[in-house]
Write a protein that holds these residues in place. Structure first.
Motif, PDB file in Angstrom:
ATOM      1  N   GLY A 107       0.814  -1.208   0.000  1.00  0.00           N
ATOM      2  CA  GLY A 107       0.000   0.000   0.000  1.00  0.00           C
ATOM      3  C   GLY A 107       0.850   1.261   0.000  1.00  0.00           C
ATOM      4  O   GLY A 107       2.062   1.215   0.245  1.00  0.00           O
ATOM      5  N   GLN A 108       0.227   2.396  -0.281  1.00  0.00           N
ATOM      6  CA  GLN A 108       0.931   3.666  -0.299  1.00  0.00           C
ATOM      7  C   GLN A 108       1.437   4.012   1.097  1.00  0.00           C
ATOM      8  O   GLN A 108       0.678   3.980   2.074  1.00  0.00           O
ATOM      9  CB  GLN A 108      -0.008   4.783  -0.777  1.00  0.00           C
ATOM     10  CG  GLN A 108       0.569   6.185  -0.704  1.00  0.00           C
ATOM     11  CD  GLN A 108       1.764   6.378  -1.609  1.00  0.00           C
ATOM     12  OE1 GLN A 108       1.670   6.130  -2.810  1.00  0.00           O
ATOM     13  NE2 GLN A 108       2.889   6.817  -1.055  1.00  0.00           N
ATOM     14  N   PHE A 109       2.697   4.346   1.185  1.00  0.00           N
ATOM     15  CA  PHE A 109       3.286   4.716   2.478  1.00  0.00           C
ATOM     16  C   PHE A 109       2.927   6.155   2.808  1.00  0.00           C
ATOM     17  O   PHE A 109       3.014   7.052   1.970  1.00  0.00           O
ATOM     18  CB  PHE A 109       4.805   4.569   2.434  1.00  0.00           C
ATOM     19  CG  PHE A 109       5.494   4.870   3.745  1.00  0.00           C
ATOM     20  CD1 PHE A 109       5.740   3.869   4.662  1.00  0.00           C
ATOM     21  CD2 PHE A 109       5.873   6.171   4.057  1.00  0.00           C
ATOM     22  CE1 PHE A 109       6.373   4.146   5.874  1.00  0.00           C
ATOM     23  CE2 PHE A 109       6.501   6.475   5.257  1.00  0.00           C
ATOM     24  CZ  PHE A 109       6.751   5.454   6.171  1.00  0.00           C
ATOM     25  N   GLU A 110       2.565   6.378   4.062  1.00  0.00           N
ATOM     26  CA  GLU A 110       2.315   7.726   4.567  1.00  0.00           C
ATOM     27  C   GLU A 110       2.935   7.835   5.954  1.00  0.00           C
ATOM     28  O   GLU A 110       2.711   6.980   6.814  1.00  0.00           O
ATOM     29  CB  GLU A 110       0.814   8.026   4.642  1.00  0.00           C
ATOM     30  CG  GLU A 110       0.121   8.069   3.289  1.00  0.00           C
ATOM     31  CD  GLU A 110      -1.364   8.364   3.414  1.00  0.00           C
ATOM     32  OE1 GLU A 110      -1.836   8.515   4.565  1.00  0.00           O
ATOM     33  OE2 GLU A 110      -2.050   8.424   2.378  1.00  0.00           O
ATOM     34  N   GLY A 111       3.726   8.864   6.140  1.00  0.00           N
ATOM     35  CA  GLY A 111       4.374   9.058   7.429  1.00  0.00           C
ATOM     36  C   GLY A 111       4.345  10.511   7.859  1.00  0.00           C
ATOM     37  O   GLY A 111       4.235  11.419   7.028  1.00  0.00           O
ATOM     38  N   ARG A 112       4.464  10.716   9.150  1.00  0.00           N
ATOM     39  CA  ARG A 112       4.563  12.058   9.714  1.00  0.00           C
ATOM     40  C   ARG A 112       5.668  12.054  10.762  1.00  0.00           C
ATOM     41  O   ARG A 112       5.923  11.034  11.417  1.00  0.00           O
ATOM     42  CB  ARG A 112       3.250  12.516  10.355  1.00  0.00           C
ATOM     43  CG  ARG A 112       2.094  12.610   9.398  1.00  0.00           C
ATOM     44  CD  ARG A 112       0.944  13.433   9.977  1.00  0.00           C
ATOM     45  NE  ARG A 112       0.544  12.999  11.304  1.00  0.00           N
ATOM     46  CZ  ARG A 112      -0.307  12.005  11.551  1.00  0.00           C
ATOM     47  NH1 ARG A 112      -0.831  11.330  10.539  1.00  0.00           N
ATOM     48  NH2 ARG A 112      -0.630  11.674  12.787  1.00  0.00           N
ATOM     49  N   PHE A 113       6.296  13.200  10.898  1.00  0.00           N
ATOM     50  CA  PHE A 113       7.405  13.311  11.849  1.00  0.00           C
ATOM     51  C   PHE A 113       7.439  14.731  12.403  1.00  0.00           C
ATOM     52  O   PHE A 113       7.270  15.708  11.667  1.00  0.00           O
ATOM     53  CB  PHE A 113       8.735  12.993  11.152  1.00  0.00           C
ATOM     54  CG  PHE A 113       9.944  13.133  12.036  1.00  0.00           C
ATOM     55  CD1 PHE A 113      10.293  12.135  12.927  1.00  0.00           C
ATOM     56  CD2 PHE A 113      10.731  14.279  11.981  1.00  0.00           C
ATOM     57  CE1 PHE A 113      11.406  12.261  13.745  1.00  0.00           C
ATOM     58  CE2 PHE A 113      11.846  14.417  12.790  1.00  0.00           C
ATOM     59  CZ  PHE A 113      12.188  13.396  13.680  1.00  0.00           C
ATOM     60  N   MET A 114       7.646  14.838  13.719  1.00  0.00           N
ATOM     61  CA  MET A 114       7.848  16.146  14.336  1.00  0.00           C
ATOM     62  C   MET A 114       8.938  16.014  15.383  1.00  0.00           C
ATOM     63  O   MET A 114       8.980  15.038  16.145  1.00  0.00           O
ATOM     64  CB  MET A 114       6.568  16.677  14.986  1.00  0.00           C
ATOM     65  CG  MET A 114       6.752  18.053  15.616  1.00  0.00           C
ATOM     66  SD  MET A 114       5.193  18.896  16.019  1.00  0.00           S
ATOM     67  CE  MET A 114       4.569  17.834  17.323  1.00  0.00           C
ATOM     68  N   GLU A 115       9.828  16.998  15.424  1.00  0.00           N
ATOM     69  CA  GLU A 115      10.961  16.953  16.345  1.00  0.00           C
ATOM     70  C   GLU A 115      11.236  18.339  16.923  1.00  0.00           C
ATOM     71  O   GLU A 115      11.255  19.336  16.202  1.00  0.00           O
ATOM     72  CB  GLU A 115      12.212  16.464  15.627  1.00  0.00           C
ATOM     73  CG  GLU A 115      13.475  16.481  16.489  1.00  0.00           C
ATOM     74  CD  GLU A 115      14.749  16.567  15.653  1.00  0.00           C
ATOM     75  OE1 GLU A 115      15.523  15.596  15.694  1.00  0.00           O
ATOM     76  OE2 GLU A 115      14.958  17.586  14.968  1.00  0.00           O
ATOM     77  N   ILE A 116      11.434  18.368  18.224  1.00  0.00           N
ATOM     78  CA  ILE A 116      11.981  19.539  18.907  1.00  0.00           C
ATOM     79  C   ILE A 116      13.419  19.182  19.286  1.00  0.00           C
ATOM     80  O   ILE A 116      13.660  18.116  19.857  1.00  0.00           O
ATOM     81  CB  ILE A 116      11.192  19.884  20.178  1.00  0.00           C
ATOM     82  CG1 ILE A 116       9.745  20.249  19.841  1.00  0.00           C
ATOM     83  CG2 ILE A 116      11.876  21.020  20.946  1.00  0.00           C
ATOM     84  CD1 ILE A 116       9.575  21.587  19.183  1.00  0.00           C
ATOM     85  N   TRP A 117      14.354  20.065  18.963  1.00  0.00           N
ATOM     86  CA  TRP A 117      15.755  19.835  19.302  1.00  0.00           C
ATOM     87  C   TRP A 117      16.304  21.042  20.041  1.00  0.00           C
ATOM     88  O   TRP A 117      16.097  22.190  19.623  1.00  0.00           O
ATOM     89  CB  TRP A 117      16.574  19.590  18.044  1.00  0.00           C
ATOM     90  CG  TRP A 117      18.037  19.373  18.304  1.00  0.00           C
ATOM     91  CD1 TRP A 117      18.670  18.185  18.498  1.00  0.00           C
ATOM     92  CD2 TRP A 117      19.053  20.383  18.434  1.00  0.00           C
ATOM     93  NE1 TRP A 117      20.010  18.382  18.740  1.00  0.00           N
ATOM     94  CE2 TRP A 117      20.264  19.736  18.699  1.00  0.00           C
ATOM     95  CE3 TRP A 117      19.032  21.774  18.348  1.00  0.00           C
ATOM     96  CZ2 TRP A 117      21.458  20.425  18.886  1.00  0.00           C
ATOM     97  CZ3 TRP A 117      20.225  22.467  18.536  1.00  0.00           C
ATOM     98  CH2 TRP A 117      21.418  21.797  18.799  1.00  0.00           C
TER      99      TRP A 117
END
Length: 337
Positions: free
Chosen positions: A48-58
């Motif tokens: 299936g179609q890949f879907e991702g999300r990412f959030m980062e505080i550094w």
């Protein structure tokens, strides 16, 4: 002077005081590249179609991040050197395997820099995690908790913790990430960074578990002396946003000893006592500030308050008015009658 960076495009500025990164991906390789300084490969396992999300505080070498993927993925590689990471699922469908161990929604996974990553993430996997420098975490636990956390975590991939402890750890990381991502510019203030760093380190230590501390059996006389020395230090630094960790280091006692001492002598824990002092510091600054040039958010951040809604509630409970009302009142000081 270094400038702070709020980054929604995904480029990293290693000289920035802090960064906020948000990404949406359509490919497993793109997702694998999200975490800075991690050498990892993602292989998509489910169709299936890949879907991702990412959030980062550094900031200060600390990574606080959340990663969401819709397909089952096999992740392998190496995390960045000199770091300790702890992560906990927010949501997942089915069972995953982390370093040969099955994981459930209530599992806390951990690795140290140099360890090999081998993780099969199930479909619709959502994880929140924090990565901290090993030397910072080690020094913190030795000075504040009088523990050797790296020894406790040696050869541990999945931390044994109660459901309540896992829920608290997960909830704290999510709250911190959400709060800071709304107003990332607060991280330009050193007190804000220090306060959030200490809160994250404390959450990691609590998640790993508690150990008995012999120093907590100090005599009543010793406890009174500890409180007196703490109060003297606080009076000498009344204009600084002190933390419990600051007091532990100065006094050379563990957090638990400080807690017991304050509770016995003042019937108040040191966290509440320091919060009251910091609230008073904010109030003094609000009363002297120009409402046209200063904001409640900035002043609160200068005193290390990173959760603004909690801060506003604590302030109103303490002083009977909102901080914004105090700031507005500074433009119309009381007059003699």
């Amino acid at each position: 002077m270094e400038t702070a960076l709020t980054d929604s495009l995904g480029t990293f500025d290693e000289n920035a005081l802090y960064s906020l990164v948000r990404r949406e991906t359509r490919d497993a390789d793109e997702q694998a590249a999200c975490l800075r300084d991690w050498d990892q490969v993602y292989e998509q396992l489910s169709p299936g179609q890949f879907e991702g999300r990412f959030m980062e505080i550094w900031f200060r070498g600390i990574q606080l991040f959340r990663e969401v993927t819709n397909q089952s993925v096999h992740e392998e590689g190496m995390m960045r050197a000199g770091e300790r990471v702890l992560g906990v699922p927010v949501a997942m469908e089915g069972q995953g395997y982390f370093c040969g161990r099955p994981i459930s929604p209530d599992a806390i996974m951990t690795m140290r820099g140099g360890d090999e990553l081998d993780f099969r993430a199930p479909e619709h996997f959502d994880i929140v995690a924090v990565s901290v420098p090993v030397d910072v975490l080690t020094r913190y636990t030795r000075e504040i908790e009088h523990r050797d956390i790296e020894q406790e975590l040696r050869d541990v991939a999945v931390v044994q913790a109660t459901k309540a402890a896992v829920d608290e750890f997960r909830g704290f990381l999510l709250t911190a990430l959400e709060s800071v991502s709304r107003t990332p510019a607060m991280l330009q203030y050193p007190a804000m960074q220090k306060g959030l760093e200490h809160a994250l380190l404390s959450s990691v230590v609590k998640a790993v578990g508690q150990t008995d501390d012999a120093r907590s059996t100090a005599s009543p006389t010793a406890r009174h002396a500890i409180v007196s020395r703490a109060q003297e230090y606080m009076r000498e630094h009344v204009e600084e946003p002190l933390t419990v960790e600051d007091l532990c280091r100065v006094l050379g006692v563990s957090r638990r000893t400080l807690q017991y001492s304050f509770q016995e002598v003042l019937q108040l824990n040191p966290v509440s006592y320091l919060r009251a002092m910091r609230l008073n510091g904010v109030r003094r600054m609000l009363k002297s500030a120009d409402p046209q040039r200063h904001s409640v958010q900035d002043i609160a951040a200068r005193w290390g308050f990173w959760h603004l809604s909690h801060f506003a509630n604590d302030y109103r409970r303490m002083f009977g008015e909102l901080p914004s009302e105090t700031l507005r009142g500074s433009a119309h000081p009381a007059r003699l009658v």
